[in-house]
Design a protein around this motif. Sequence first.
Motif, PDB file in Angstrom:
ATOM      1  N   LYS A  87       0.841  -1.206   0.000  1.00 44.28           N
ATOM      2  CA  LYS A  87       0.000   0.000   0.000  1.00 44.28           C
ATOM      3  C   LYS A  87       0.871   1.250   0.000  1.00 44.28           C
ATOM      4  CE  LYS A  87      -3.941  -1.677   2.730  1.00 44.28           C
ATOM      5  NZ  LYS A  87      -4.680  -1.407   3.987  1.00 44.28           N
ATOM      6  N   ALA A  88       1.939   1.225   0.814  1.00 45.66           N
ATOM      7  CA  ALA A  88       2.845   2.374   0.863  1.00 45.66           C
ATOM      8  C   ALA A  88       3.510   2.588  -0.486  1.00 45.66           C
ATOM      9  CB  ALA A  88       3.892   2.171   1.955  1.00 45.66           C
ATOM     10  N   CYS A  89       3.895   1.503  -1.149  1.00 49.50           N
ATOM     11  CA  CYS A  89       4.532   1.602  -2.465  1.00 49.50           C
ATOM     12  C   CYS A  89       3.596   2.192  -3.508  1.00 49.50           C
ATOM     13  CB  CYS A  89       5.009   0.222  -2.926  1.00 49.50           C
ATOM     14  SG  CYS A  89       6.349  -0.467  -1.938  1.00 49.50           S
ATOM     15  N   ALA A  90       2.298   2.026  -3.292  1.00 52.07           N
ATOM     16  CA  ALA A  90       1.312   2.488  -4.268  1.00 52.07           C
ATOM     17  C   ALA A  90       0.931   3.955  -4.090  1.00 52.07           C
ATOM     18  CB  ALA A  90       0.058   1.614  -4.179  1.00 52.07           C
ATOM     19  N   LEU A  91       1.389   4.596  -3.023  1.00 52.79           N
ATOM     20  CA  LEU A  91       1.063   6.010  -2.807  1.00 52.79           C
ATOM     21  C   LEU A  91       1.723   6.882  -3.873  1.00 52.79           C
ATOM     22  CD1 LEU A  91       1.385   6.520   1.056  1.00 52.79           C
ATOM     23  CD2 LEU A  91      -0.711   6.393  -0.292  1.00 52.79           C
ATOM     24  N   LEU A 107      13.019  -4.714   2.656  1.00 55.35           N
ATOM     25  CA  LEU A 107      12.508  -3.811   1.635  1.00 55.35           C
ATOM     26  C   LEU A 107      12.148  -2.479   2.278  1.00 55.35           C
ATOM     27  CD1 LEU A 107      10.041  -6.325  -0.088  1.00 55.35           C
ATOM     28  CD2 LEU A 107      12.375  -5.758  -0.825  1.00 55.35           C
ATOM     29  N   ALA A 108      12.240  -1.401   1.512  1.00 56.28           N
ATOM     30  CA  ALA A 108      11.896  -0.085   2.041  1.00 56.28           C
ATOM     31  C   ALA A 108      11.391   0.810   0.923  1.00 56.28           C
ATOM     32  CB  ALA A 108      13.101   0.560   2.723  1.00 56.28           C
ATOM     33  N   VAL A 109      10.471   1.691   1.285  1.00 56.90           N
ATOM     34  CA  VAL A 109       9.935   2.668   0.344  1.00 56.90           C
ATOM     35  C   VAL A 109       9.914   4.029   1.034  1.00 56.90           C
ATOM     36  CG1 VAL A 109       7.527   2.246   1.026  1.00 56.90           C
ATOM     37  CG2 VAL A 109       8.042   3.172  -1.257  1.00 56.90           C
ATOM     38  N   ARG A 110      10.150   5.068   0.250  1.00 60.45           N
ATOM     39  CA  ARG A 110      10.216   6.432   0.762  1.00 60.45           C
ATOM     40  C   ARG A 110       8.962   7.199   0.338  1.00 60.45           C
ATOM     41  NH1 ARG A 110      14.239   7.695  -2.036  1.00 60.45           N
ATOM     42  NH2 ARG A 110      15.897   7.322  -0.509  1.00 60.45           N
ATOM     43  N   ILE A 111       8.292   7.804   1.332  1.00 62.17           N
ATOM     44  CA  ILE A 111       7.128   8.662   1.091  1.00 62.17           C
ATOM     45  C   ILE A 111       7.473  10.049   1.607  1.00 62.17           C
ATOM     46  CG2 ILE A 111       4.662   8.978   1.576  1.00 62.17           C
ATOM     47  CD1 ILE A 111       4.697   5.971   2.489  1.00 62.17           C
ATOM     48  N   THR A 112       6.955  11.083   0.986  1.00 67.09           N
ATOM     49  CA  THR A 112       7.209  12.451   1.445  1.00 67.09           C
ATOM     50  C   THR A 112       5.961  13.015   2.103  1.00 67.09           C
ATOM     51  OG1 THR A 112       8.784  12.792  -0.354  1.00 67.09           O
ATOM     52  CG2 THR A 112       7.974  14.749   0.767  1.00 67.09           C
ATOM     53  N   ASP A 113       6.098  13.523   3.325  1.00 67.51           N
ATOM     54  CA  ASP A 113       4.947  14.072   4.040  1.00 67.51           C
ATOM     55  C   ASP A 113       4.685  15.518   3.596  1.00 67.51           C
ATOM     56  OD1 ASP A 113       6.559  15.871   5.470  1.00 67.51           O
ATOM     57  OD2 ASP A 113       6.280  14.909   7.401  1.00 67.51           O
ATOM     58  N   PRO A 114       3.623  16.160   4.066  1.00 72.60           N
ATOM     59  CA  PRO A 114       3.284  17.516   3.609  1.00 72.60           C
ATOM     60  C   PRO A 114       4.344  18.565   3.897  1.00 72.60           C
ATOM     61  CG  PRO A 114       1.404  16.517   4.706  1.00 72.60           C
ATOM     62  CD  PRO A 114       2.573  15.622   4.957  1.00 72.60           C
ATOM     63  N   GLY A 116       7.660  17.945   3.574  1.00 74.27           N
ATOM     64  CA  GLY A 116       8.873  17.633   2.829  1.00 74.27           C
ATOM     65  C   GLY A 116       9.796  16.641   3.506  1.00 74.27           C
ATOM     66  N   PHE A 117       9.367  16.083   4.653  1.00 72.74           N
ATOM     67  CA  PHE A 117      10.184  15.087   5.347  1.00 72.74           C
ATOM     68  C   PHE A 117       9.852  13.678   4.864  1.00 72.74           C
ATOM     69  CE2 PHE A 117      10.013  18.493   8.673  1.00 72.74           C
ATOM     70  CZ  PHE A 117      11.354  18.848   8.584  1.00 72.74           C
ATOM     71  N   GLU A 118      10.846  12.792   4.954  1.00 71.87           N
ATOM     72  CA  GLU A 118      10.655  11.410   4.535  1.00 71.87           C
ATOM     73  C   GLU A 118       9.963  10.588   5.610  1.00 71.87           C
ATOM     74  OE1 GLU A 118      14.145   9.315   3.323  1.00 71.87           O
ATOM     75  OE2 GLU A 118      14.815  10.914   1.954  1.00 71.87           O
ATOM     76  N   VAL A 119       9.085   9.697   5.155  1.00 77.64           N
ATOM     77  CA  VAL A 119       8.613   8.595   5.983  1.00 77.64           C
ATOM     78  C   VAL A 119       8.986   7.330   5.229  1.00 77.64           C
ATOM     79  CG1 VAL A 119       6.658   7.426   7.051  1.00 77.64           C
ATOM     80  CG2 VAL A 119       6.683   9.929   6.901  1.00 77.64           C
ATOM     81  N   GLN A 120       9.912   6.565   5.781  1.00 75.36           N
ATOM     82  CA  GLN A 120      10.283   5.299   5.158  1.00 75.36           C
ATOM     83  C   GLN A 120       9.470   4.181   5.801  1.00 75.36           C
ATOM     84  OE1 GLN A 120      14.458   4.419   4.809  1.00 75.36           O
ATOM     85  NE2 GLN A 120      14.993   6.505   4.140  1.00 75.36           N
ATOM     86  N   VAL A 121       8.880   3.338   4.970  1.00 77.45           N
ATOM     87  CA  VAL A 121       8.131   2.176   5.447  1.00 77.45           C
ATOM     88  C   VAL A 121       8.928   0.941   5.043  1.00 77.45           C
ATOM     89  CG1 VAL A 121       5.968   0.888   5.328  1.00 77.45           C
ATOM     90  CG2 VAL A 121       5.938   3.398   5.249  1.00 77.45           C
ATOM     91  N   CYS A 122       9.223   0.085   6.024  1.00 75.99           N
ATOM     92  CA  CYS A 122      10.100  -1.071   5.800  1.00 75.99           C
ATOM     93  C   CYS A 122       9.347  -2.376   6.022  1.00 75.99           C
ATOM     94  CB  CYS A 122      11.298  -1.011   6.753  1.00 75.99           C
ATOM     95  SG  CYS A 122      12.271   0.515   6.626  1.00 75.99           S
ATOM     96  N   TRP A 123       9.835  -3.415   5.359  1.00 74.54           N
ATOM     97  CA  TRP A 123       9.254  -4.742   5.522  1.00 74.54           C
ATOM     98  C   TRP A 123      10.353  -5.791   5.348  1.00 74.54           C
ATOM     99  CZ3 TRP A 123       5.696  -7.433   7.620  1.00 74.54           C
ATOM    100  CH2 TRP A 123       5.457  -8.751   7.203  1.00 74.54           C
ATOM    101  N   GLY A 124      10.317  -6.822   6.189  1.00 72.26           N
ATOM    102  CA  GLY A 124      11.213  -7.961   6.020  1.00 72.26           C
ATOM    103  C   GLY A 124      12.627  -7.745   6.499  1.00 72.26           C
ATOM    104  N   GLN A 125      12.856  -6.733   7.346  1.00 73.41           N
ATOM    105  CA  GLN A 125      14.201  -6.543   7.883  1.00 73.41           C
ATOM    106  C   GLN A 125      14.558  -7.696   8.834  1.00 73.41           C
ATOM    107  OE1 GLN A 125      13.538  -2.577   9.606  1.00 73.41           O
ATOM    108  NE2 GLN A 125      15.244  -1.852   8.376  1.00 73.41           N
ATOM    109  N   ARG A 126      15.837  -8.023   8.886  1.00 73.73           N
ATOM    110  CA  ARG A 126      16.302  -9.017   9.856  1.00 73.73           C
ATOM    111  C   ARG A 126      16.361  -8.364  11.232  1.00 73.73           C
ATOM    112  NH1 ARG A 126      19.784  -9.488   5.672  1.00 73.73           N
ATOM    113  NH2 ARG A 126      21.443  -8.419   6.821  1.00 73.73           N
TER     114      ARG A 126
END
Length: 338
Positions: A87-91, A107-114, A116-126
């Motif tokens: 879902k985060a990747c689809a934004l 895995l990680a994806v970068r989203i930008t908030d209103p 201009g700061f990053e919100v990274q959402v991660c999945w599957g980290q060790r």
Amino acid sequence: MGSTNESPVIRLQRLSFVIYEHPDLDQFKRFAQDFGFEEASSNADETLFAGYGRDPFVYVTRAAPAGAGKRFVGAGFAAESENDFEKACALAGAEKIDTAGRHGGGLAVRITDPNGFEVQVCWGQREQPLPLRGISAEAGRKGRPVINGTLDKARKGEFTRLTPGPAKVHKLGHYGYNTDRYEKTCEWYSQTFNLIPTDVLWAPGHEDVDVATFFRLDLGEEYVDHHCFLVARAEAVDKPAETTVHHSSFEVEDLDTQMMGHQWLLDAGYELVWGIGRHVHGSQVFDYWHDPSHFIIEHYADGDVVNNRYKTLKAEAGNMAVWGPPVPVIWGGEKLTA
């Protein structure tokens, strides 16, 4: 493929890390060691610092570009499921991050908030294996600290001996913003993620004007930290409007560990901002410091945890501590005179 009636909210499982850029990376690395971080990995692009909790890293630091100065970049969260990560990747505007060389992988994806700061959402980290108990400054302690009260003397024939040194960091507990886009920021985070308000504070004398919201992750019956994200209202006065990082806060085991870390930082010559004291909202024992770039960073211990049985509290702002030193001027305290 998810149902067409599926909620668009991206469910996050926990806050994991913050990202900063520092003009003097070597200077910050020395501070990081004194603050209680452990260096997890380092390459030409960034250095990752870990605590002893499950996250492979809790602080990402990069060298600021020449002439650019210090910068807060953003924060990272662990997704609750692979579906939430997708879902985060689809934004709109989301960018996948190359994590091939990153400690912990996944895995990680970068989203930008209103703002201009990053919100990274991660999945599957060790994840790191958790120790059997938290790391305390009390030498040889097993389990919870045993305290002798006035009548109940539970610690018999045992001595409290503390080891000098940094307060070992467990995890990133929370971070926050000062922003002139208060309503827009609160709306975006609460509509995009499973962030809900624990406490909301209004301006003194103006109950219709909210000035701070303490957000927690909504994990239902599971108990979570009182807040992992703070949004505070900032009014622009004689300068362009902007959003800035308020502080980032890291958990340590207990009050003795916190006090030993406090003394260690004082002896090393770092600049104290505020502490030690106990907050009202969240109840944690706090200790705020300036890092070498003059960002504010906090140790905390003994914070509240709540679940979905807790109803949002609304209260007047201004009561920041149950006990502790005077509130610093930067956060609305009175300037002390000699």
